[in-house]
Design a protein around this motif. Structure first.
Motif, PDB file in Angstrom:
ATOM      1  N   HIS A  71      23.863  13.757 -24.370  1.00 37.38           N
ATOM      2  CA  HIS A  71      22.901  13.039 -24.322  1.00 37.38           C
ATOM      3  C   HIS A  71      22.107  13.183 -23.256  1.00 37.38           C
ATOM      4  O   HIS A  71      22.194  13.854 -22.161  1.00 37.38           O
ATOM      5  N   HIS A  73      19.098  12.718 -20.225  1.00 36.17           N
ATOM      6  CA  HIS A  73      18.826  12.015 -19.022  1.00 36.17           C
ATOM      7  C   HIS A  73      17.243  12.659 -18.701  1.00 36.17           C
ATOM      8  O   HIS A  73      17.288  13.580 -18.553  1.00 36.17           O
ATOM      9  N   HIS A 101      19.424   7.150 -18.313  1.00 35.82           N
ATOM     10  CA  HIS A 101      20.438   7.588 -19.186  1.00 35.82           C
ATOM     11  C   HIS A 101      19.920   7.424 -20.567  1.00 35.82           C
ATOM     12  O   HIS A 101      19.555   6.178 -20.709  1.00 35.82           O
ATOM     13  N   HIS A 129      28.888  11.732 -18.759  1.00 35.98           N
ATOM     14  CA  HIS A 129      27.395  11.693 -18.086  1.00 35.98           C
ATOM     15  C   HIS A 129      27.441  12.804 -16.952  1.00 35.98           C
ATOM     16  O   HIS A 129      26.879  12.871 -15.986  1.00 35.98           O
TER      17      HIS A 129
END
Ligand SMILES: [Cu+2]
Length: 147
Positions: A71, A73, A101, A129
């Motif tokens: 994902h 950032h 995020h 993350h």
């Protein structure tokens, strides 16, 4: 002497496993992340819709265990990723005003910035993350928000 050398090598191995990338999520070779329609040196108006491009892998929400995904950032006004906090490449992307995020799998964001120069960079993170073993990061760009 040979025994001493072996011992030294083993000690080093015991101290550094956290820095080895064996525990990190692999990425697909040739993957790139980039800004769509926004380039270094651009003058923009705030708010600006920042669009995230990803080539070579897929976007998945945080926590999703799926090969070759991550994902986005958005890093704002900080050193290029990897040159800031020690070991940030290993231990994850902070979450604060300088690190946004998109754990829902979003691919764009309406960003508000005060007038002046700002730096922006995209970093792909894995389900936890953390940057991938071979980190996927855009160039850091500098944009100017008009008065
Ligand atoms: Cu994240």
């Amino acid at each position: 002497m040979k025994i001493l050398t072996l011992f030294a090598a083993l000690s080093l191995a015991a101290v550094t496993p956290a820095l080895a990338d064996g525990h990190k999520t692999p990425s697909a070779e040739g993957t790139s992340v980039y800004f769509i329609g926004l380039a270094d040196g651009d003058t923009i108006e705030s708010p600006v819709t920042v669009r995230f491009g990803l080539s070579g892998m897929g976007v998945a929400p945080a926590g999703t265990e799926a090969e070759n995904t991550g994902h986005h950032h958005l890093l704002i006004n900080r050193a290029p990723f990897g040159e800031g906090e020690e070991d940030e490449l290993e231990y994850g992307i902070p979450a604060d005003d300088n690190h946004i995020h998109f754990g829902g799998g979003q691919t764009e964001y309406v960003l508000e910035l005060p007038p002046g120069e700002h730096t922006l960079q995209l970093v792909l993170g894995d389900l936890n993350h953390v940057a991938h073993a071979d980190p996927i990061m855009s160039e850091q760009i500098t944009v100017t928000v008009a008065e």
